[in-house]
Design a protein around this motif. Sequence first.
Motif, PDB file in Angstrom:
ATOM      1  N   PRO A  64       2.594  -5.256  -9.518  1.00 17.45           N
ATOM      2  CA  PRO A  64       3.088  -3.626  -8.407  1.00 17.45           C
ATOM      3  C   PRO A  64       3.215  -2.915  -9.585  1.00 17.45           C
ATOM      4  O   PRO A  64       4.077  -3.940 -10.472  1.00 17.45           O
ATOM      5  N   VAL A  65       3.555  -1.767  -9.156  1.00 21.94           N
ATOM      6  CA  VAL A  65       4.540  -0.883  -9.883  1.00 21.94           C
ATOM      7  C   VAL A  65       5.523  -1.108  -9.577  1.00 21.94           C
ATOM      8  O   VAL A  65       6.270  -1.788  -7.754  1.00 21.94           O
ATOM      9  N   ILE A  66       6.834   0.013  -9.831  1.00 23.48           N
ATOM     10  CA  ILE A  66       7.748  -0.563  -9.544  1.00 23.48           C
ATOM     11  C   ILE A  66       8.873   0.717  -9.801  1.00 23.48           C
ATOM     12  O   ILE A  66       8.385   1.874 -10.126  1.00 23.48           O
ATOM     13  N   LEU A  67       9.211   1.213  -8.203  1.00 27.93           N
ATOM     14  CA  LEU A  67       9.776   2.425  -8.062  1.00 27.93           C
ATOM     15  C   LEU A  67      11.318   2.438  -8.261  1.00 27.93           C
ATOM     16  O   LEU A  67      11.809   0.840  -7.801  1.00 27.93           O
ATOM     17  N   ALA A  96       0.885  -0.890   0.398  1.00 33.60           N
ATOM     18  CA  ALA A  96      -0.166   0.018   0.061  1.00 33.60           C
ATOM     19  C   ALA A  96       0.710   1.368  -0.307  1.00 33.60           C
ATOM     20  O   ALA A  96       1.105   1.648   0.708  1.00 33.60           O
ATOM     21  N   TYR A  97       1.343   0.976  -0.749  1.00 32.14           N
ATOM     22  CA  TYR A  97       2.649   2.910  -0.864  1.00 32.14           C
ATOM     23  C   TYR A  97       1.638   3.671  -1.964  1.00 32.14           C
ATOM     24  O   TYR A  97       1.049   3.814  -2.447  1.00 32.14           O
ATOM     25  N   PRO A  98       1.574   4.719  -0.844  1.00 29.92           N
ATOM     26  CA  PRO A  98       0.924   5.976  -1.379  1.00 29.92           C
ATOM     27  C   PRO A  98       1.343   6.656  -2.637  1.00 29.92           C
ATOM     28  O   PRO A  98       2.337   7.436  -3.273  1.00 29.92           O
ATOM     29  N   LEU A  99      -0.109   6.920  -2.907  1.00 29.16           N
ATOM     30  CA  LEU A  99       0.356   7.578  -4.120  1.00 29.16           C
ATOM     31  C   LEU A  99       1.078   9.025  -5.209  1.00 29.16           C
ATOM     32  O   LEU A  99       1.336   9.619  -5.553  1.00 29.16           O
ATOM     33  N   SER A 100       0.332   9.413  -3.354  1.00 29.33           N
ATOM     34  CA  SER A 100       0.850  10.937  -3.109  1.00 29.33           C
ATOM     35  C   SER A 100       2.354  10.771  -2.912  1.00 29.33           C
ATOM     36  O   SER A 100       3.229  11.888  -3.635  1.00 29.33           O
ATOM     37  N   THR A 132      -6.027   5.619  -3.438  1.00 23.95           N
ATOM     38  CA  THR A 132      -4.662   6.344  -2.881  1.00 23.95           C
ATOM     39  C   THR A 132      -3.883   5.822  -2.573  1.00 23.95           C
ATOM     40  O   THR A 132      -2.618   6.289  -2.296  1.00 23.95           O
ATOM     41  N   THR A 133      -3.535   4.434  -2.733  1.00 26.60           N
ATOM     42  CA  THR A 133      -2.577   3.599  -2.499  1.00 26.60           C
ATOM     43  C   THR A 133      -2.206   2.659  -3.396  1.00 26.60           C
ATOM     44  O   THR A 133      -3.183   2.433  -4.179  1.00 26.60           O
ATOM     45  N   THR A 134      -1.077   1.993  -3.623  1.00 29.56           N
ATOM     46  CA  THR A 134      -1.139   1.258  -5.042  1.00 29.56           C
ATOM     47  C   THR A 134       0.488   0.090  -4.194  1.00 29.56           C
ATOM     48  O   THR A 134       0.859   0.533  -3.571  1.00 29.56           O
ATOM     49  N   PRO A 135       0.161  -1.192  -4.715  1.00 29.98           N
ATOM     50  CA  PRO A 135       1.460  -2.199  -4.390  1.00 29.98           C
ATOM     51  C   PRO A 135       2.452  -1.909  -5.304  1.00 29.98           C
ATOM     52  O   PRO A 135       2.263  -0.891  -5.988  1.00 29.98           O
ATOM     53  N   ALA A 136       3.929  -2.146  -4.694  1.00 26.27           N
ATOM     54  CA  ALA A 136       4.669  -1.518  -5.438  1.00 26.27           C
ATOM     55  C   ALA A 136       6.182  -2.207  -5.033  1.00 26.27           C
ATOM     56  O   ALA A 136       6.469  -2.584  -4.032  1.00 26.27           O
ATOM     57  N   MET A 137       7.120  -2.591  -5.715  1.00 28.06           N
ATOM     58  CA  MET A 137       8.000  -3.137  -5.723  1.00 28.06           C
ATOM     59  C   MET A 137       9.218  -1.562  -5.673  1.00 28.06           C
ATOM     60  O   MET A 137       8.986  -1.025  -6.260  1.00 28.06           O
ATOM     61  N   ILE A 138       9.727  -1.289  -4.766  1.00 22.86           N
ATOM     62  CA  ILE A 138      10.589  -0.731  -4.511  1.00 22.86           C
ATOM     63  C   ILE A 138      11.904  -1.413  -4.714  1.00 22.86           C
ATOM     64  O   ILE A 138      12.801  -2.283  -3.692  1.00 22.86           O
ATOM     65  N   LEU A 139      12.900  -0.427  -5.537  1.00 18.07           N
ATOM     66  CA  LEU A 139      13.968  -1.147  -5.876  1.00 18.07           C
ATOM     67  C   LEU A 139      15.517  -0.851  -4.761  1.00 18.07           C
ATOM     68  O   LEU A 139      14.972  -0.077  -4.237  1.00 18.07           O
ATOM     69  N   PRO A 140      16.820  -1.731  -4.289  1.00 21.99           N
ATOM     70  CA  PRO A 140      17.312  -1.640  -3.480  1.00 21.99           C
ATOM     71  C   PRO A 140      18.564  -0.694  -3.762  1.00 21.99           C
ATOM     72  O   PRO A 140      18.872  -0.023  -2.503  1.00 21.99           O
ATOM     73  N   GLN A 141      18.084  -0.211  -4.340  1.00 21.44           N
ATOM     74  CA  GLN A 141      19.013   1.480  -4.782  1.00 21.44           C
ATOM     75  C   GLN A 141      18.929   2.241  -6.047  1.00 21.44           C
ATOM     76  O   GLN A 141      17.954   0.942  -7.558  1.00 21.44           O
ATOM     77  N   LYS A 142      19.095   2.984  -6.241  1.00 15.35           N
ATOM     78  CA  LYS A 142      18.777   3.990  -7.237  1.00 15.35           C
ATOM     79  C   LYS A 142      19.810   3.214  -8.630  1.00 15.35           C
ATOM     80  O   LYS A 142      20.756   3.281  -8.997  1.00 15.35           O
ATOM     81  N   VAL A 143      18.887   2.948  -9.461  1.00 21.44           N
ATOM     82  CA  VAL A 143      19.348   2.713 -10.580  1.00 21.44           C
ATOM     83  C   VAL A 143      20.263   3.485 -12.040  1.00 21.44           C
ATOM     84  O   VAL A 143      19.163   4.433 -12.012  1.00 21.44           O
ATOM     85  N   ARG A 144      20.621   3.065 -12.845  1.00 21.24           N
ATOM     86  CA  ARG A 144      21.077   3.949 -13.960  1.00 21.24           C
ATOM     87  C   ARG A 144      19.790   4.349 -14.901  1.00 21.24           C
ATOM     88  O   ARG A 144      18.942   3.289 -14.913  1.00 21.24           O
ATOM     89  N   LEU A 145      19.747   5.701 -15.734  1.00 17.81           N
ATOM     90  CA  LEU A 145      18.332   5.861 -16.172  1.00 17.81           C
ATOM     91  C   LEU A 145      18.321   4.734 -17.232  1.00 17.81           C
ATOM     92  O   LEU A 145      17.519   4.258 -17.211  1.00 17.81           O
ATOM     93  N   GLN A 146      19.454   4.199 -18.177  1.00 19.76           N
ATOM     94  CA  GLN A 146      19.420   3.109 -19.558  1.00 19.76           C
ATOM     95  C   GLN A 146      18.711   2.155 -18.220  1.00 19.76           C
ATOM     96  O   GLN A 146      17.377   1.235 -19.006  1.00 19.76           O
TER      97      GLN A 146
END
Length: 478
Positions: free
Chosen positions: A46-49, A10-14, A71-85
């Motif tokens: 889930p969306v990917i963040l 339940a990740y907040p969409l805001s 107001t929320t969505t299931p989300a997979m949150i990556l462990p580190q910031k990845v490069r743009l590519q």
Amino acid sequence: MSLDVRFDPAYPLSKLRPADYNPRRLSEESFTRLQASLRRHGVVKPVILNADGTLVAGHQRTKGLKAIGQTTTPAMILPQKVRLQDEIKFNLLHNRVETESSVVYAEPGPIGQWCWIPWQTIQVEDSKNLPFQQAIGFMTAAHGPWGSVVIDDQGRIVLNAEYAAVAKSQRFDVLAWTVASFDAGQLVEDLTGEYGVYDWSGLEEQAPVWNQHIVQPNRLREHSSKAKADKVRYKSEVWERLVLPSLTTSHRVVDFGAGHGDYAQHLRSKGYKIHDYEPYRTLKGKYAVDIRAVVGQLRSIERELRKNGLYEVVVLDSVINATTSLDYQHWVLVTVNALCAADGRVCIGTRNLERELAYENSEHSISRDSTRLSFLDSENVDMRFVRGKWQRIRYHTPESLRGLLSRYFEEVEISDTSRATVKAVCGRPLALPTEEYERAFSEEFNMPYPNDFRHNKHEGISEILIELIKERNSHLEE
């Protein structure tokens, strides 16, 4: 470095930060369907963040959720910031992951709930679409298990079976949403319908014409140990199958869009009369354009035109597929029409859409940096992120290529329709309006370079071509 992807049901969409490169565009009808699907099934993928909260994949889904008041969505949150590519790869693969070529079973969880399926329970009964599985696998190996599946209560993976097959081979557990088997058919129908088309117009400023010089020069070279040792291996099907079998040393040839000019240089050393033109010819071993060499090519062709007239053979190999817009595709074909003598021939090769799509369902393996998965817009253009820059790849079917070329030549013979490069031999160039030629020459012989630079050394070749075309076209009309 930890590759533990975090799941938030339940990740907040805001808190979401949308990426600025989302390539999907939804029609009003598709957006209405999306909202209906979300009301009926909820979010089962889930969306990917990115680690910084940037929405990597799931832009349209989050818009749909907001539209229906969530107001929320299931989300997979990556462990580190990845490069743009890699952000872009996540976005594209996420939009393509509903492929049910493979047949996969696993241990289901409770209906209507998220759970983690142990990889040991995954059984791949029929594995297909190897290129797509490998593309997913490269990303999971680099960033952890970022995807999910939908499984029915009988254990059949009904959505994202290719991802489950990768999980089995790489031995990681899979996040799954379980549905009742009698609801699975409706869910699959709702989620795999058309939810937008790829629209690359938002990336226009990031893909200027000169980016193509990264693609163009190497397109006719084999990447091999011989090539690395400066021993070029020649691989052009257009040259080998269309040009060389009937070429003699008396023929006058121009290779338009010649890359490094390998064929021209090689054949000139054997006594053939060949000129070559590549507006993005680069300095050896660099990506810097060699403007002096480009201008030298134009002057050499101009001298030949003034001395001997239009060419008997024009080669256009792997150029149409690298044109950055329909305008540039038109200007290229107007220019090769102009270079061709009344009784000459134009030998053309370009990317075959039918073969490219068939490749994705094959058992071929790909490399980590492979771009053999296509994400096509309404004009059959794919955008690819190569060495930090966007590139366009344009595809044609044999039928669309014939229709296109018939606007410039009276005779069009298509060949090799089942190969990666569809080919054509064209003859009897059609007479086009003078202003069309003038505009094409001002673009093709005076191409734009970084910082809005143009060399402006094209007047001479444009002048003689206009004279020769008028003479040729007057005879064609007799």
